[in-house]
Design a protein around this motif. Structure first.
Motif, short mmCIF file in Angstrom:
data_model
loop_
_atom_site.label_atom_id
_atom_site.label_comp_id
_atom_site.label_asym_id
_atom_site.label_seq_id
_atom_site.Cartn_x
_atom_site.Cartn_y
_atom_site.Cartn_z
N SER A 86 0.84 -1.21 0.00
CA SER A 86 0.00 0.00 0.00
C SER A 86 0.87 1.25 0.00
CB SER A 86 -0.92 0.00 1.22
OG SER A 86 -0.17 -0.09 2.42
N SER A 123 -8.73 -10.16 1.46
CA SER A 123 -8.48 -8.90 2.17
C SER A 123 -9.72 -8.03 2.15
CB SER A 123 -7.31 -8.15 1.52
OG SER A 123 -7.20 -6.83 2.05
N SER A 125 -9.64 -5.09 1.84
CA SER A 125 -9.34 -4.00 0.91
C SER A 125 -10.18 -4.06 -0.36
CB SER A 125 -7.86 -4.04 0.51
OG SER A 125 -7.04 -3.77 1.62
N PHE A 149 -7.11 1.25 -2.11
CA PHE A 149 -5.74 0.85 -2.45
C PHE A 149 -5.80 0.06 -3.76
CE2 PHE A 149 -6.03 1.22 2.19
CZ PHE A 149 -5.05 2.18 2.42
N ALA A 153 -5.67 -4.00 -4.17
CA ALA A 153 -7.02 -4.56 -4.06
C ALA A 153 -7.44 -5.30 -5.33
CB ALA A 153 -8.01 -3.44 -3.74
N GLU A 314 -4.07 7.66 -0.33
CA GLU A 314 -4.98 6.58 0.05
C GLU A 314 -4.89 6.29 1.55
OE1 GLU A 314 -2.94 6.48 -2.50
OE2 GLU A 314 -4.25 6.32 -4.25
N PHE A 318 -7.87 6.74 4.21
CA PHE A 318 -8.31 5.55 4.93
C PHE A 318 -8.43 5.83 6.43
CE2 PHE A 318 -7.15 1.65 7.29
CZ PHE A 318 -8.22 0.84 6.92
#
Length: 359
Positions: A86, A123, A125, A149, A153, A314, A318
């Motif tokens: 990330s 995940s 994500s 992400f 992702a 990001e 987040f």
């Protein structure tokens, strides 16, 4: 009574993998052998009593011969090995190679070697976009139009779709492959090298006692203790070995860690260091401008020096966006409930984070 089983854990030398092996040792029955496939040879890093022998295979999950050898005679594969990236400049080629090609190789090896159970570590994500989610469930949270992400992702979503789509495929011995996926949230605990670890280690090197907030940081952050996530893999394996049909399903691996702002989440691990978050904050718009400036400077430098950072748009967004889900589906179908309450999770984690600070 179920016959003794051989279980292969890919990525078993890593953060979550070590805890999965620990909980297989402590809470599984009728295992003949635990196998570990990882780039790093398995070495036990957590304290627990070993009930079953462990056999280590060292190498990449993209190595077809190695993965096939590790799968020979196995009764289940817990596919945890993955590349998490990330950063500001994620390694797209490596993400594709490990997360997508590696999963293809594992799937192929399961079919060729007639491994009937494959549990994939996906995940959360793949469900995190730019909209807030509160008390989300597996049936109410859609795939976002734009991931938070993006590069990471996308590879995890494609791999999850491959695994769940392979449920019911015919194995070499004529039986069916059964698959499911577990989706961890951001995790904390022993051996962590991600969210809490990054803050703790950065604080260690600064003389500023008050850590500035990057934006208001009032969003509710959801994290899970790694031991509870590990137990969800054990419960899923237990259910699938009993031939309960959960094939093609996926489960959010949440626990009872309270929803908190990031400063509240991190403070127990900063106590005793003389550090805490400031009462004031840098406006989010200004933080994002600073990030863009950093990104431009690094992009200019990168042809000569491969610089990178976790300080990106990001990540900042987040930490300033509310996103939380429930584990109701896992409770209902897997019989899962968190093994560790909040205090034991913090106590176990604090021993580790204190050791990081005292190095």
């Amino acid at each position: 009574m179920m016959s003794s089983a051989v279980v292969l854990v890919t990525g078993g030398s890593g953060f979550l993998g070590q805890h999965v092996i620990k909980h297989l040792q402590l809470h599984s029955s009728n295992l003949k052998e635990i196998r570990v496939l990882d780039l790093v040879s398995f070495r036990k890093k957590l304290e627990y009593k070993e009930s079953f022998p462990v056999r280590s295979f060292t190498g990449s999950i993209t190595n077809r011969d190695l993965v096939s050898e590790a799968c020979k005679g196995a009764d289940a594969v817990l596919h945890i090995a993955s590349l998490v990236d990330s950063t500001l400049f994620p390694n797209e080629k490596a993400l594709q190679e490990v997360n997508i090609k590696g999963t293809e190789v594992v799937l192929e090896a399961c079919k060729v070697n007639s491994v009937p159970i494959l549990i994939y570590c996906s995940s959360i994500s793949i469900y995190v976009g730019h909209d807030e989610v509160k008390k989300g469930t597996e049936t109410t949270v859609p795939i976002p139009h734009k991931f938070m992400f993006e590069k990471y992702a996308k590879t995890k979503l494609k791999a999850q779709n491959m695994v769940l789509g392979a449920n019911g495929d015919i194995l070499k011995n004529g039986k069916e492959l059964k698959t499911c996926a577990i989706l961890p949230l951001a995790m904390y605990g022993e051996l962590d090298i991600n969210l809490v670890y990054q803050y703790v280690t950065h604080v260690k090197g600064t003389l500023i006692p008050r850590i500035p907030k990057l934006g208001k940081m009032e969003a509710e952050i959801q994290v899970s203790y790694v031991g509870n996530v590990a137990m969800m893999f054990v419960k899923a394996l237990e259910v699938m070995r009993k031939e309960v049909d959960i094939g093609g399903e996926y489960f959010y691996a949440a626990d009872d860690t309270p929803l908190q702002t990031l400063p509240s989440l991190l403070q127990p691990y900063l106590d005793g260091t003389g550090h805490s978050f400031s009462s004031w904050y840098i406006p989010l718009w200004l933080v994002l401008i600073l990030v863009i400036i950093v990104q431009i400077v690094m992009a200019v430098i990168r042809p000569w020096k491969k610089v990178n950072t976790y300080f990106n748009i990001e990540g900042i967004r987040f930490l300033n966006k509310t996103f939380h889900v429930t584990y109701d589906k896992a409770k209902r179908i897997l019989g899962y409930k968190p093994m560790y309450n909040l205090q034991s999770s913090i106590n176990n984690s604090n021993v580790y984070y204190n050791s990081v600070l005292n190095k």
